[in-house]
Structures are given as structure tokens and as C-alpha cells.
Design an enzyme around this catalytic site. Structure first.
Site, PDB file in Angstrom:
ATOM      1  N   ALA A 178       0.797  -1.126  -0.087  1.00 28.34           N
ATOM      2  CA  ALA A 178       0.001  -0.032  -0.252  1.00 28.34           C
ATOM      3  C   ALA A 178       1.025   1.338  -0.144  1.00 28.34           C
ATOM      4  CB  ALA A 178      -0.793  -0.084   1.445  1.00 28.34           C
ATOM      5  N   ASP A 179       2.004   1.170   0.726  1.00 22.28           N
ATOM      6  CA  ASP A 179       2.734   2.212   0.828  1.00 22.28           C
ATOM      7  C   ASP A 179       3.602   2.721  -0.632  1.00 22.28           C
ATOM      8  OD1 ASP A 179       3.272   3.914   3.529  1.00 22.28           O
ATOM      9  OD2 ASP A 179       3.276   1.756   4.018  1.00 22.28           O
ATOM     10  N   SER A 180       3.910   1.543  -1.335  1.00 23.41           N
ATOM     11  CA  SER A 180       4.401   1.677  -2.640  1.00 23.41           C
ATOM     12  C   SER A 180       3.507   2.296  -3.729  1.00 23.41           C
ATOM     13  CB  SER A 180       5.081   0.300  -3.148  1.00 23.41           C
ATOM     14  OG  SER A 180       5.824  -0.250  -2.332  1.00 23.41           O
ATOM     15  N   GLY A 183       2.975   5.979  -2.844  1.00 20.39           N
ATOM     16  CA  GLY A 183       3.985   6.744  -3.165  1.00 20.39           C
ATOM     17  C   GLY A 183       4.291   6.911  -4.830  1.00 20.39           C
TER      18      GLY A 183
END
Length: 406
Positions: A178-180, A183
Site C-alpha cells: 500500500a505504501d508503494s 508513493g
């Protein structure tokens, strides 16, 4: 002098040369967005607390006490320390913001405001500034002030509910998915806001919630449910939309993945594995109908693959123009000829560790390529250079250190 024809030509200016980004964020979406901007020429200034560096410096394995994740996430960034909760730190950040194009932060909503560094103050210092706010749940709503991490977005978005075997628990990814995705989305949002600024001359606020890009990546789940009441269930490696689609073990104990999203590919696979008779079945004509007969198709494909080595399977599928890929771990990735041709894993010289291999910039531009200019730098390495560039004197720096702002 270089031999004729071997002179090193300087790279053309990268597309984001001249853009200044202040990276105030940590773990991981905001910093990743800043890394991507830096990869294509932006001057990224990483602002860290004097006593509490970005936690990514200590995440995961290290070598000789040097965190390796930071070497990737911190590449193409200059690093300074600044305590924003101190009056001197606040004043210094406003001076930095006046010279910047973008600020990226991921504090809980209200934190910058508590320090008198909210949008009114930042935009007063620089009306053209893009303030990019990355949080778990966004800047408003009933969950806005909860602590938010990528794992929660993977759970709330429906990703975990879809992932895993039908009779097994929901499954979370073993990395920052999810962070990727957030980002990547944040970098896109910043570029969109900058494009708008070209027309209006004014900056604005970007509000990025981790739960939203993850939901977008899952496709038309909401529309299916809205129009049909349809809820997609866990199917393991299978798909509800086509078959055969699975992972299969080869005779030498390796694994390959097969996809047949196109009807023509599905037919080629059946010819390849010696079951062209299945093509004549009425249910073979659509992906959804094939998916309902996945057991039959998996037996045909899996049985054939189990009798052949991985190398033979890959060669046969390539000859048949059918879609297949080996299941690779990082060792395979590092030696894969396609990745090698693309220079996807490139080598960068690091002052602390020497030659260091890492993922290259995300995409190739023919005229103004991105590049990795340096790896993640030590905590606060560029503080004096950057702040004296703002006009601060040695006495000013000493006073900030005395206050605890540096």
C-alpha cells in the site's frame, strides 16, 4: 585525454532539474514519492529530527551498521536536521519553504498546525508552494486522527479479503504494498499540482490517503457491488475471469506462472499441453466460463508442466507464443537477462559500502533520462551547507543548536 570515440558525454538536464522538494515524511509513501522526484532531477532536501532520524534508516538488514533500505529510499536526497517544534526550527523551515516548490509531509492531521506550520503559514511564505500531505486516512473524516499504516490500507481496501486460498485466512503482503502504490500516486499528484500551477501561478494542498490508491488498484470492486451486489471472493492463484491461470510446479521442482487473459493465448496453451479437444467445449469460449472449469484446465496444464523442466517449459511456451513466467526470488531477479538488458538492477558507488546494487529509476526517458546520482546520505550530512545557502551565519547555526532546533 580519452581515446577518440570514448569520451563521456554529460547527461542532458533531467526533466525536474530546478525543482526543490522538502521531504519531511517518514515510512514510506511520502519519502518514496520524494525519491521518485529526485530520480528525475529534483533537488530533494530530506528534513529529519535531530535526535530521531527517519526510521527507515534502521528498518531491515544492515551492513557494518549501515541500514541498506535507507540507501535506496534516501538516494538523490540531501539531508539536514531540523526540530520543527522549536521556534528556530519553525522559522528555518519557513525560510526553506520560501525557496521550495514542494513540501511532502506525513504527520497526523493537525501536527503542522500545532507548530504554526499549516497551509496558511506555508502559503504565506510561498504562494507557489505545493503542500503534499500523506496520511493513512486523509485530512478529514472520522478516522483522520487515527495512526495509519499501509497494513491498515491493505486490510480496509479489500485487498486482504481477496488474497489467499478460499479456505484460508485473508492474507497481507509481506512488504509495503500500500505504501508503494501510494508513493507512486503521490508523485503523480505532485506533478499534477505542478502542472496546474503553470496555469494559475498558485500552489495548493495535495491530500493523499493511503486507503485510496490501494482501493483504486483493486479495480471495479465498488462498481460490481453497486450494480450487481457482486462480492469477489478469495480464489488463491486462480482468477474468476479466466483460466488456466495459476502457478504450476515443474519436473525439477521449480514453479512457473501461466496467464490466459486472451482467448487466443488460452487456445495456444491447450494445443501446447496436448489437449486441443478442450477448445471445442462450449464453456471454453469465454474467460469466465473457463474459470468455472479451472479444475479441468489446471489438471491438463499442471500435468504437462509437471513432466518437464522449467527451462523446457519456458522454451516451449515461448515457441508457442503463450504467456508464462518463472516464479523468481531475488536471486533470480539479479541474474534475469531481461532485467539485465533494461539495467533494472543497477550499480551505484556508495561512500560507505562501495559498489551497491539497487533498483534503477522507474522508467526510461529517451531525451531527459533520470539517474541515481548518489545513495542515501548520513543523517544531517548537508545541514550546514543548505542552511548557510539560505543566508544563515555560523552564529545563527550555533544559536539553533543551542535551542535544540538542529
Amino acid at each position: 585525454m580519452s581515446a577518440p570515440g570514448t569520451e563521456t558525454r554529460p547527461l542532458p538536464p533531467a526533466p525536474l532539474t530546478g525543482l526543490r522538494v522538502l521531504d519531511l515524511a517518514t515510512l514510506f509513501a511520502g519519502p518514496l514519492a520524494a525519491t521518485m522526484l529526485g530520480d528525475y532531477g529534483a533537488e530533494v532536501v530530506k528534513v529529519e529530527h535531530p535526535d530521531r532520524p527517519d526510521p527507515s534508516r534502521g528498518h531491515g538488514p544492515s551492513k557494518d551498521g549501515v541500514g541498506l533500505w535507507w540507501k535506496v529510499l534516501g538516494r538523490n536526497k540531501r539531508t539536514i536536521t531540523l526540530n520543527l517544534s522549536k521556534p528556530g526550527g519553525r522559522a528555518t523551515l519557513l525560510r526553506l519553504a520560501a525557496t521550495a516548490d514542494v513540501v511532502i509531509e506525513n504527520f497526523r492531521p493537525g501536527t503542522l498546525e500545532k507548530w504554526d506550520l499549516g497551509w496558511p503559514e506555508l502559503s504565506a511564505a510561498n504562494p507557489r508552494l505545493i503542500l503534499t500531505r500523506v496520511t493513512g486516512f486523509g485530512q478529514f473524516g472520522p478516522y483522520a486522527h487515527r495512526p495509519g499504516f499501509g497494513t491498515l490500507a491493505e486490510a480496509m481496501s479489500g485487498f486482504a479479503a481477496l488474497t489467499g486460498e478460499p479456505d484460508a485466512p485473508p492474507t497481507l503482503p509481506p512488504f509495503g504494498l500500500a505504501d508503494s502504490i501510494a508513493g507512486l500516486a503521490t508523485a503523480y499528484a505532485v506533478m499534477t499540482a505542478l502542472a496546474a500551477r503553470e496555469r494559475t501561478g498558485e500552489g495548493q494542498v495535495v491530500d493523499m490517503a493511503l486507503i485510496e490508491p490501494m482501493l483504486l488498484a483493486l479495480g471495479p470492486q465498488a462498481t460490481w457491488y453497486d450494480q450487481l451486489g457482486y462480492i469477489q471472493e478469495r480464489t488463491g492463484n486462480r482468477s474468476a475471469n479466466n483460466a488456466p491461470r495459476n502457478t504450476y510446479r515443474t519436473a525439477d521442482g521449480s514453479w512457473v506462472a501461466v496467464s490466459t487473459s486472451a482467448q487466443s493465448i488460452a487456445e495456444r496453451v491447450m494445443h501446447l499441453v496436448g489437449r486441443p479437444d478442450l477448445i471445442d467445449e462450449p464453456w471454453f469460449a469465454t474467460g469466465a466460463d473457463r474459470a468455472r472449469h479451472a479444475d479441468v484446465l489446471d489438471r491438463a496444464v499442471g500435468g504437462w508442466i509437471a513432466r518437464h523442466t522449467r527451462a523446457d517449459v519456458l522454451a516451449a511456451f515461448e515457441k508457442a507464443e503463450a504467456a508464462v513466467a518463472p516464479i523468481q526470488d531475488v536471486r533470480d531477479v539479479m541474474t534475469d537477462p531481461q532485467y539485465a538488458a533494461l539495467d533494472t538492477i543497477t550499480t551505484v558507488e556508495d561512500p560507505e559500502l562501495g559498489p551497491l546494487r539497487m533498483q534503477n529509476v522507474l522508467f526510461r526517458l529517451s531525451a531527459t533520462p533520470g539517474t541515481i546520482r548518489w545513495t542515501g546520505r548520513p543523517h544531517g550530512a548537508d545541514t550546514e551547507e543548505i542552511l548557510t545557502g539560505l543566508g544563515l551565519t555560523p552564529a545563527d547555526l550555533a544559536a539553533l543548536r543551542e535551542e535544540g532546533a538542529l
